[in-house]
Design a protein around this motif. Sequence first.
Motif, PDB file in Angstrom:
ATOM      1  N   ARG B  62       0.644  -1.419   0.081  1.00  0.00           N
ATOM      2  CA  ARG B  62       0.049   0.105  -0.093  1.00  0.00           C
ATOM      3  C   ARG B  62       0.963   1.318  -0.151  1.00  0.00           C
ATOM      4  O   ARG B  62       0.645   2.497  -0.483  1.00  0.00           O
ATOM      5  CB  ARG B  62      -1.146   0.109   1.342  1.00  0.00           C
ATOM      6  CG  ARG B  62      -2.195  -1.061   0.916  1.00  0.00           C
ATOM      7  CD  ARG B  62      -3.125  -0.916   2.137  1.00  0.00           C
ATOM      8  NE  ARG B  62      -4.228  -2.097   1.936  1.00  0.00           N
ATOM      9  CZ  ARG B  62      -5.136  -2.066   1.057  1.00  0.00           C
ATOM     10  NH1 ARG B  62      -5.250  -1.060   0.243  1.00  0.00           N
ATOM     11  NH2 ARG B  62      -5.816  -3.200   1.057  1.00  0.00           N
ATOM     12  N   GLU B  63       2.013   1.377   0.709  1.00  0.00           N
ATOM     13  CA  GLU B  63       3.002   2.296   0.934  1.00  0.00           C
ATOM     14  C   GLU B  63       3.637   2.518  -0.800  1.00  0.00           C
ATOM     15  O   GLU B  63       3.607   3.697  -1.183  1.00  0.00           O
ATOM     16  CB  GLU B  63       3.870   2.034   1.859  1.00  0.00           C
ATOM     17  CG  GLU B  63       3.555   2.591   3.220  1.00  0.00           C
ATOM     18  CD  GLU B  63       3.148   3.620   3.585  1.00  0.00           C
ATOM     19  OE1 GLU B  63       3.815   4.704   3.013  1.00  0.00           O
ATOM     20  OE2 GLU B  63       2.251   4.001   4.439  1.00  0.00           O
ATOM     21  N   LEU B  64       3.873   1.492  -1.193  1.00  0.00           N
ATOM     22  CA  LEU B  64       4.281   1.590  -2.639  1.00  0.00           C
ATOM     23  C   LEU B  64       3.544   2.061  -3.506  1.00  0.00           C
ATOM     24  O   LEU B  64       3.883   3.027  -4.335  1.00  0.00           O
ATOM     25  CB  LEU B  64       4.789   0.018  -2.899  1.00  0.00           C
ATOM     26  CG  LEU B  64       5.409   0.058  -4.617  1.00  0.00           C
ATOM     27  CD1 LEU B  64       6.492   0.555  -4.848  1.00  0.00           C
ATOM     28  CD2 LEU B  64       5.658  -1.703  -4.602  1.00  0.00           C
ATOM     29  N   PHE B  65       2.207   1.682  -3.501  1.00  0.00           N
ATOM     30  CA  PHE B  65       1.191   2.344  -4.401  1.00  0.00           C
ATOM     31  C   PHE B  65       1.005   3.631  -4.162  1.00  0.00           C
ATOM     32  O   PHE B  65       0.967   4.347  -5.157  1.00  0.00           O
ATOM     33  CB  PHE B  65      -0.333   1.294  -4.182  1.00  0.00           C
ATOM     34  CG  PHE B  65      -1.220   1.936  -4.846  1.00  0.00           C
ATOM     35  CD1 PHE B  65      -2.330   2.629  -4.334  1.00  0.00           C
ATOM     36  CD2 PHE B  65      -1.503   1.715  -6.245  1.00  0.00           C
ATOM     37  CE1 PHE B  65      -3.471   2.910  -5.093  1.00  0.00           C
ATOM     38  CE2 PHE B  65      -2.340   2.000  -6.998  1.00  0.00           C
ATOM     39  CZ  PHE B  65      -3.618   2.884  -6.734  1.00  0.00           C
ATOM     40  N   THR B  66       1.127   3.967  -3.151  1.00  0.00           N
ATOM     41  CA  THR B  66       0.725   5.386  -2.657  1.00  0.00           C
ATOM     42  C   THR B  66       2.013   6.301  -3.135  1.00  0.00           C
ATOM     43  O   THR B  66       1.993   7.428  -3.986  1.00  0.00           O
ATOM     44  CB  THR B  66       0.487   5.830  -1.314  1.00  0.00           C
ATOM     45  OG1 THR B  66      -0.299   4.880  -0.728  1.00  0.00           O
ATOM     46  CG2 THR B  66       0.312   7.164  -0.932  1.00  0.00           C
ATOM     47  N   GLY B  67       3.303   5.969  -2.899  1.00  0.00           N
ATOM     48  CA  GLY B  67       4.312   6.802  -3.187  1.00  0.00           C
ATOM     49  C   GLY B  67       4.425   6.618  -4.889  1.00  0.00           C
ATOM     50  O   GLY B  67       4.908   7.807  -5.198  1.00  0.00           O
ATOM     51  N   LEU B  68       4.383   5.395  -5.294  1.00  0.00           N
ATOM     52  CA  LEU B  68       4.374   5.727  -6.858  1.00  0.00           C
ATOM     53  C   LEU B  68       3.246   6.483  -7.661  1.00  0.00           C
ATOM     54  O   LEU B  68       3.677   7.021  -8.530  1.00  0.00           O
ATOM     55  CB  LEU B  68       4.177   3.803  -7.360  1.00  0.00           C
ATOM     56  CG  LEU B  68       4.821   3.660  -8.676  1.00  0.00           C
ATOM     57  CD1 LEU B  68       6.316   3.943  -9.038  1.00  0.00           C
ATOM     58  CD2 LEU B  68       4.664   2.123  -8.806  1.00  0.00           C
ATOM     59  N   GLY B  69       2.209   6.237  -6.958  1.00  0.00           N
ATOM     60  CA  GLY B  69       1.121   7.130  -7.552  1.00  0.00           C
ATOM     61  C   GLY B  69       1.424   8.614  -7.624  1.00  0.00           C
ATOM     62  O   GLY B  69       1.303   9.412  -8.465  1.00  0.00           O
ATOM     63  N   LYS B  70       1.927   8.949  -6.361  1.00  0.00           N
ATOM     64  CA  LYS B  70       2.389  10.568  -6.349  1.00  0.00           C
ATOM     65  C   LYS B  70       3.401  10.867  -7.332  1.00  0.00           C
ATOM     66  O   LYS B  70       3.421  12.058  -7.868  1.00  0.00           O
ATOM     67  CB  LYS B  70       2.763  10.948  -4.794  1.00  0.00           C
ATOM     68  CG  LYS B  70       1.707  11.171  -3.731  1.00  0.00           C
ATOM     69  CD  LYS B  70       2.280  11.443  -2.363  1.00  0.00           C
ATOM     70  CE  LYS B  70       1.156  11.330  -1.359  1.00  0.00           C
ATOM     71  NZ  LYS B  70       1.849  10.800  -0.189  1.00  0.00           N
ATOM     72  N   PHE B  71       4.381   9.872  -7.409  1.00  0.00           N
ATOM     73  CA  PHE B  71       5.458  10.243  -8.140  1.00  0.00           C
ATOM     74  C   PHE B  71       5.182  10.434  -9.863  1.00  0.00           C
ATOM     75  O   PHE B  71       5.493  11.135 -10.579  1.00  0.00           O
ATOM     76  CB  PHE B  71       6.776   9.335  -7.876  1.00  0.00           C
ATOM     77  CG  PHE B  71       7.883   9.691  -8.838  1.00  0.00           C
ATOM     78  CD1 PHE B  71       8.158   8.945 -10.067  1.00  0.00           C
ATOM     79  CD2 PHE B  71       8.783  10.513  -8.408  1.00  0.00           C
ATOM     80  CE1 PHE B  71       9.180   9.493 -10.649  1.00  0.00           C
ATOM     81  CE2 PHE B  71      10.045  10.792  -8.956  1.00  0.00           C
ATOM     82  CZ  PHE B  71      10.301  10.074 -10.437  1.00  0.00           C
TER      83      PHE B  71
END
Lengths: 74, 74
Positions: B62-71
């Motif tokens: 979930r952290e990966l998804f959030t971080g990747l989405g923002k980037f």
Amino acid sequence: MAELKYEITEKIATLSTNAKGWSLELNKVSWNEREPKFDLRTWDADHTKMGKGITFNEAEARELFTGLGKFLEQ
Amino acid sequence: MAELKYEITEKIATLSTNAKGWSLELNKVSWNEREPKFDLRTWDADHTKMGKGITFNEAEARELFTGLGKFLEQ
């Protein structure tokens, strides 16, 4: 053994940090002065030691984002 | 060397496939009959050989998804 050159060019996300201070991170990393790539791996606190990980390009990052999003929404 | 047991319990996404038929994949994999974890790594066409990769749990996913989405939205 040839020295491995690396530079973390962008910090994107820290996914977790364990009791020993090692973090699972998503960064952009330039390996041996090549074009920076997405890079998912563990690092120690001062980023001098690293664990096994994987590099991927932007197209793969977008596929990862799409696939992960669908799965997590289930 | 102890035999490494693995089972791909869920196929989530194929990020890319190269000319040799190896694919970068996001799956859920059970290693040595343990609880399946998210697993990002390369596999050959019939999934008998694998490359280096990384495993992570749902919170990290979930952290990966959030971080990747923002980037990727930048």
